[in-house]
Design a protein around this motif. Structure first.
Motif, PDB file in Angstrom:
ATOM      1  N   LEU A  57       0.835  -1.200   0.000  1.00 51.31           N
ATOM      2  CA  LEU A  57       0.000   0.000   0.000  1.00 51.31           C
ATOM      3  C   LEU A  57       0.873   1.255   0.000  1.00 51.31           C
ATOM      4  O   LEU A  57       0.592   2.232  -0.701  1.00 51.31           O
ATOM      5  CB  LEU A  57      -0.906  -0.023   1.229  1.00 51.31           C
ATOM      6  CG  LEU A  57      -2.043   0.976   1.285  1.00 51.31           C
ATOM      7  CD1 LEU A  57      -2.972   0.774   0.111  1.00 51.31           C
ATOM      8  CD2 LEU A  57      -2.811   0.820   2.584  1.00 51.31           C
ATOM      9  N   ALA A  58       1.968   1.217   0.773  1.00 53.55           N
ATOM     10  CA  ALA A  58       2.892   2.351   0.784  1.00 53.55           C
ATOM     11  C   ALA A  58       3.476   2.559  -0.605  1.00 53.55           C
ATOM     12  O   ALA A  58       3.669   3.696  -1.050  1.00 53.55           O
ATOM     13  CB  ALA A  58       4.002   2.111   1.803  1.00 53.55           C
ATOM     14  N   THR A  59       3.750   1.449  -1.305  1.00 49.02           N
ATOM     15  CA  THR A  59       4.303   1.558  -2.653  1.00 49.02           C
ATOM     16  C   THR A  59       3.279   2.133  -3.621  1.00 49.02           C
ATOM     17  O   THR A  59       3.638   2.836  -4.563  1.00 49.02           O
ATOM     18  CB  THR A  59       4.749   0.168  -3.147  1.00 49.02           C
ATOM     19  OG1 THR A  59       5.459  -0.462  -2.091  1.00 49.02           O
ATOM     20  CG2 THR A  59       5.646   0.270  -4.350  1.00 49.02           C
ATOM     21  N   ALA A  60       1.988   1.816  -3.362  1.00 49.78           N
ATOM     22  CA  ALA A  60       0.944   2.295  -4.268  1.00 49.78           C
ATOM     23  C   ALA A  60       0.770   3.805  -4.179  1.00 49.78           C
ATOM     24  O   ALA A  60       0.221   4.417  -5.100  1.00 49.78           O
ATOM     25  CB  ALA A  60      -0.384   1.605  -3.938  1.00 49.78           C
ATOM     26  N   GLN A  61       1.220   4.398  -3.087  1.00 47.30           N
ATOM     27  CA  GLN A  61       1.005   5.833  -2.885  1.00 47.30           C
ATOM     28  C   GLN A  61       2.204   6.606  -3.428  1.00 47.30           C
ATOM     29  O   GLN A  61       3.296   6.538  -2.872  1.00 47.30           O
ATOM     30  CB  GLN A  61       0.858   6.089  -1.381  1.00 47.30           C
ATOM     31  CG  GLN A  61       0.344   7.455  -1.035  1.00 47.30           C
ATOM     32  CD  GLN A  61       0.163   7.604   0.472  1.00 47.30           C
ATOM     33  OE1 GLN A  61       0.651   6.791   1.261  1.00 47.30           O
ATOM     34  NE2 GLN A  61      -0.537   8.636   0.869  1.00 47.30           N
ATOM     35  N   PRO A  62       2.028   7.340  -4.545  1.00 45.76           N
ATOM     36  CA  PRO A  62       3.180   8.037  -5.123  1.00 45.76           C
ATOM     37  C   PRO A  62       3.707   9.115  -4.171  1.00 45.76           C
ATOM     38  O   PRO A  62       2.978   9.588  -3.304  1.00 45.76           O
ATOM     39  CB  PRO A  62       2.611   8.676  -6.390  1.00 45.76           C
ATOM     40  CG  PRO A  62       1.322   7.990  -6.638  1.00 45.76           C
ATOM     41  CD  PRO A  62       0.812   7.543  -5.319  1.00 45.76           C
ATOM     42  N   VAL A  63       4.973   9.466  -4.329  1.00 43.77           N
ATOM     43  CA  VAL A  63       5.589  10.482  -3.477  1.00 43.77           C
ATOM     44  C   VAL A  63       4.822  11.799  -3.624  1.00 43.77           C
ATOM     45  O   VAL A  63       4.493  12.216  -4.734  1.00 43.77           O
ATOM     46  CB  VAL A  63       7.062  10.688  -3.879  1.00 43.77           C
ATOM     47  CG1 VAL A  63       7.708  11.725  -2.969  1.00 43.77           C
ATOM     48  CG2 VAL A  63       7.811   9.379  -3.787  1.00 43.77           C
ATOM     49  N   GLY A  64       4.492  12.415  -2.496  1.00 43.75           N
ATOM     50  CA  GLY A  64       3.837  13.715  -2.542  1.00 43.75           C
ATOM     51  C   GLY A  64       2.330  13.657  -2.568  1.00 43.75           C
ATOM     52  O   GLY A  64       1.667  14.689  -2.478  1.00 43.75           O
ATOM     53  N   VAL A  65       1.738  12.461  -2.694  1.00 40.86           N
ATOM     54  CA  VAL A  65       0.277  12.345  -2.670  1.00 40.86           C
ATOM     55  C   VAL A  65      -0.156  12.114  -1.228  1.00 40.86           C
ATOM     56  O   VAL A  65      -0.280  10.992  -0.764  1.00 40.86           O
ATOM     57  CB  VAL A  65      -0.201  11.191  -3.579  1.00 40.86           C
ATOM     58  CG1 VAL A  65      -1.716  11.037  -3.494  1.00 40.86           C
ATOM     59  CG2 VAL A  65       0.194  11.457  -5.005  1.00 40.86           C
ATOM     60  N   GLY A  66      -0.360  13.189  -0.490  1.00 47.23           N
ATOM     61  CA  GLY A  66      -0.831  13.078   0.889  1.00 47.23           C
ATOM     62  C   GLY A  66       0.235  12.547   1.826  1.00 47.23           C
ATOM     63  O   GLY A  66       1.337  12.181   1.413  1.00 47.23           O
ATOM     64  N   ARG A  67      -0.127  12.519   3.140  1.00 46.78           N
ATOM     65  CA  ARG A  67       0.790  11.970   4.131  1.00 46.78           C
ATOM     66  C   ARG A  67       0.836  10.454   3.943  1.00 46.78           C
ATOM     67  O   ARG A  67      -0.193   9.834   3.706  1.00 46.78           O
ATOM     68  CB  ARG A  67       0.298  12.296   5.537  1.00 46.78           C
ATOM     69  CG  ARG A  67       0.362  13.773   5.877  1.00 46.78           C
ATOM     70  CD  ARG A  67      -0.510  14.088   7.074  1.00 46.78           C
ATOM     71  NE  ARG A  67      -1.927  13.976   6.745  1.00 46.78           N
ATOM     72  CZ  ARG A  67      -2.910  14.108   7.628  1.00 46.78           C
ATOM     73  NH1 ARG A  67      -2.646  14.343   8.877  1.00 46.78           N
ATOM     74  NH2 ARG A  67      -4.177  14.004   7.256  1.00 46.78           N
ATOM     75  N   PRO A  68       2.022   9.849   4.066  1.00 45.38           N
ATOM     76  CA  PRO A  68       2.126   8.411   3.808  1.00 45.38           C
ATOM     77  C   PRO A  68       1.241   7.591   4.744  1.00 45.38           C
ATOM     78  O   PRO A  68       1.303   7.778   5.965  1.00 45.38           O
ATOM     79  CB  PRO A  68       3.611   8.103   4.059  1.00 45.38           C
ATOM     80  CG  PRO A  68       4.296   9.394   4.117  1.00 45.38           C
ATOM     81  CD  PRO A  68       3.303  10.456   4.394  1.00 45.38           C
ATOM     82  N   LEU A  69       0.417   6.724   4.168  1.00 48.86           N
ATOM     83  CA  LEU A  69      -0.372   5.723   4.888  1.00 48.86           C
ATOM     84  C   LEU A  69      -1.393   6.292   5.863  1.00 48.86           C
ATOM     85  O   LEU A  69      -1.898   5.580   6.713  1.00 48.86           O
ATOM     86  CB  LEU A  69       0.540   4.741   5.630  1.00 48.86           C
ATOM     87  CG  LEU A  69       1.313   3.775   4.734  1.00 48.86           C
ATOM     88  CD1 LEU A  69       2.201   2.882   5.575  1.00 48.86           C
ATOM     89  CD2 LEU A  69       0.357   2.921   3.928  1.00 48.86           C
ATOM     90  N   VAL A  70      -1.704   7.576   5.779  1.00 51.20           N
ATOM     91  CA  VAL A  70      -2.759   8.128   6.630  1.00 51.20           C
ATOM     92  C   VAL A  70      -4.089   7.943   5.906  1.00 51.20           C
ATOM     93  O   VAL A  70      -4.228   8.306   4.736  1.00 51.20           O
ATOM     94  CB  VAL A  70      -2.510   9.608   6.961  1.00 51.20           C
ATOM     95  CG1 VAL A  70      -3.695  10.204   7.701  1.00 51.20           C
ATOM     96  CG2 VAL A  70      -1.263   9.738   7.797  1.00 51.20           C
TER      97      VAL A  70
END
Lengths: 476, 212
Positions: free
Chosen positions: A167-180
């Protein structure tokens, strides 16, 4: 602030009770902590709390529901524990209450976590807190049960961690706070769908193992069969609700990302198989505690099916979560009283005529049977009916008919055992004195399930509706 | 630095297969300890910055995965007096072949994943393969101790995959080390199990002596 106290207070109390010198003080600490926890959770309903720790912990409607059932169930179990410890002496005495309090801290953490890694930490902590409670008798059978439980749930929890990484990998850098959670849901369309799908599968299998969805349920009959009944009640009511919350959190993200058509068949598969397995193993089961374990598999399947249906099914699932926790708690505690009288949960010659030997527990058992099988006027009737109706209105007639057929089979299977326990001539015809500590709690729970079947208060209805909305559904 | 990274990742694969191919428990434990050292050194090699966090992660990983857990496992072997795996459900040769297939599959899968070139070349496929091999050992071996070793491989694979996220979600990989707490509990469980069994047989013998 109150949210931090909800986690910190039981954790500190758990450490404190371990060093307290006398058993009396330990039970006082248990009751005081449970009461304080319940009070704070009650205050959350009047004044919603602000998110704390940078948005990592918060109480949204779905989390608040889980937190409330955990707190109510724990308070009841705490009073029951007082009576239980007067009769039974579990080995490792002082650690027993400390582990109960640690369990409360861990389940509270899961309920309020809005950071997926923090939620995972809480989920792992619940496993570690519960294992010593299952292993209370230090004999071979409970050792085997705890071993199976640890092996399966650790593999599950490891796969869930893998899911969190994906899931962390699915979230690109800069798209919201990580894993929140809030940021993941709000910007779900920007997540990478391939990684998100993989994350969903691993988290579903991981947390599904902790829920006990078939075919990942094999630890459940052994563990519930060997654990003290009050621990079984906590596991079937509180722990499974928390594990379901884990699944629901990922589902929230996946639904927001428009992957509903991907997760629906997966959830249908696990949910339907859980119902089938539960029905198959409930028929012919003579051990009442194992029976309750399979009944728990059934209800987890229903929760997942409601989630898969969407629409009003999501409302049904949220309501069913509440009903299941309360009804399972009542039934497990009533069963615990029977075991304290007869020494066994297995239907044999000495275990008949409970209505005559211990009338209150016998009646509680019968009411619990009706509650847990979804008979009117109990709350589960309403929630199961909502889910089945959602299946019809959403156009899944086969799901609705499968549910109705299997629920009927399960009703007959559970009723057979409980009726045998309650009626008939007891071998020893003497009335057992029932301590109020052991019967008041389950009576309260049964009362709550009945009142939920008759009337759902407006604040609860609103919370259920917004919880359903966060899962991509709507009110009934 | 690049070649050092390759050597360490190669060591991870080699130790994976060492676990798959051996029936001696001590050899399996030694392999996991070596793998723990390789895993501990990797964050330092991957992150040229060498911040306090990365150094702490490396030290913690080596302390737990290469020292503490192998020590506990060796103790458990002594207590339980087991040396070898009894016949596994899938033979050693067959499980080596399955492991090789998993590795090949992981490389094929990783090439299609949307990740940076650096991660997909070696790190991610080896992480996937280690997860699968761990599960394979966990499912096919019957001794509880070997199952623990399989579990360690599984969590090592997850840790490896987590290394791709170490600069983005800082404490995530550290959380993974919590899984080792589980492994520790397992191993202690085995010790207790065997002590308990000895105790059981002793008391049963006593009971029969008391009869006529």
């Amino acid at each position: 602030m109150r949210l931090v106290v909800l986690i910190g207070l039981p954790a500190l109390a758990g450490i404190l009770t371990y060093v307290l010198p006398s058993a009396r003080w330990r039970t006082v600490a248990l009751l005081a902590t449970a009461a304080a926890h319940l009070g704070i959770v009650g205050s959350l309903w009047y004044r919603p709390p602000a998110p704390a720790l940078g948005g990592w912990i918060a109480a949204d409607p779905l989390g608040l529901l889980v937190l409330t059932v955990v707190s109510v169930l724990f308070s009841v179990v705490a009073t029951y524990t007082v009576g239980y410890l007067r009769i039974e002496r579990p080995r490792g005495g002082r650690a027993f209450i400390s582990c109960l309090l640690a369990f409360l801290a861990a389940t509270s953490l899961v309920s309020v976590s809005h950071h997926l890694a923090l939620l995972w930490v809480g989920m792992e902590a619940t496993t570690l807190a519960v294992a010593p409670l299952v292993f209370h008798r230090h004999d071979r059978r409970s050792l085997e049960a705890v071993w199976k439980y640890l092996v399966l749930s650790s593999v599950g929890i490891a796969l869930a961690l893998f899911g969190v990484f994906l899931l962390a990998t699915a979230q690109p850098v800069g798209v919201g706070r990580p894993l929140v959670l809030e940021d993941l849901v709000a910007r779900a369309r920007e997540l990478d769908p391939a990684w998100l799908r993989a994350a969903f599968v691993f988290l579903l299998v991981g947390f599904g193992t902790k829920m006990g969805l078939a075919p990942l349920h094999t630890w459940k009959p052994d563990t519930y069969g060997e654990a003290p009944s009050l621990v079984g009640g906590l596991m079937a009511g509180a722990l499974t609700s928390c594990a379901f919350l884990g699944v629901a959190r990922v589902a929230q993200i996946a639904v927001a990302a428009g992957l509903f058509s991907f997760l629906q068949p997966l959830l249908f598969g696990f949910g339907g198989l859980s119902l089938v397995v539960a029905a198959a193993f409930i028929v012919g089961q003579n051990d009442a505690k194992r029976l309750l374990a399979y009944s728990s598999v059934e209800h987890m399947g229903l929760l997942v099916l409601g989630l898969a249906l969407g629409g009003a099914g999501a409302y049904g699932t949220a309501l069913h979560l509440v009903n299941n926790a309360l009804a399972k708690g009542a039934l497990f505690l009533a069963m615990g009283n029977i075991v304290l009288v007869t020494g066994t949960p297995v239907v044999r010659d000495e275990a008949h005529g409970m209505l005559r030997r211990s009338p209150v527990s016998g009646v509680l058992l019968l009411l619990g049977l009706l509650a847990v099988t979804g008979s009117p006027p109990f709350g589960m009737f309403v929630s199961e009916f909502t889910i089945i109706r959602a299946a019809v209105t959403e156009g899944h007639i086969w799901v609705a008919s499968l549910m109705v057929a299997l629920l009927a089979v399960i009703f007959i299977g559970i009723a057979r055992v409980i009726v045998q326990l309650c009626f008939g001539a007891p071998q020893v015809d003497e009335r057992v004195r029932e301590s109020p500590w052991l019967v008041v709690g389950p009576c309260v729970l049964v009362g709550l399930v009945v009142s939920l079947g008759l009337y759902i208060p407006t604040p609860l209805h609103e919370t259920l509706t917004s919880a359903a909305a966060s899962l991509g559904g709507h009110g009934p | 630095m690049r070649s050092l990274e390759e050597i360490l990742l190669f060591a991870v694969v080699a130790t994976d297969f060492a676990v798959l191919g051996t029936s001696r428990l001590t050899a399996g434990i030694r392999a996991t300890a070596l793998q723990g050292i390789a895993l501990g050194l990797l964050p330092i090699v991957l992150e040229p910055s060498r911040s306090a966090h990365v150094v702490g992660l490396a030290a913690g990983t080596i302390a737990v995965k290469a020292v503490a857990l192998p020590w506990l496992l060796r103790r458990a072997i002594r207590e339980a007096a087991v040396r070898r795996e009894v016949e596994p459900r899938i033979g050693y040769m067959a499980s080596m072949l399955l492991g090789a297939a998993a590795l090949a599959g992981a490389f094929a899968l990783a090439r299609r994943l949307p990740l940076g070139e650096r991660e997909t070349a070696l790190l991610v496929p080896i992480a996937f393969a280690t997860v699968v091999i761990g599960l394979l050992v966990l499912v096919t071996r019957s001794k509880a101790l070997t199952q623990v070793i399989g579990y360690l491989l599984l969590e090592n694979g997850i840790y490896l995959f987590g290394l791709t996220q170490v600069d983005r979600v800082p404490f995530l990989v550290d959380v993974g080390v919590l899984l080792d707490v589980f492994a520790g509990v397992f191993i202690m469980g085995i010790v207790v199990f065997h002590i308990n069994r000895e105790f059981d047989s002793l008391s049963a013998a006593n009971l029969s002596e008391l009869r006529e």
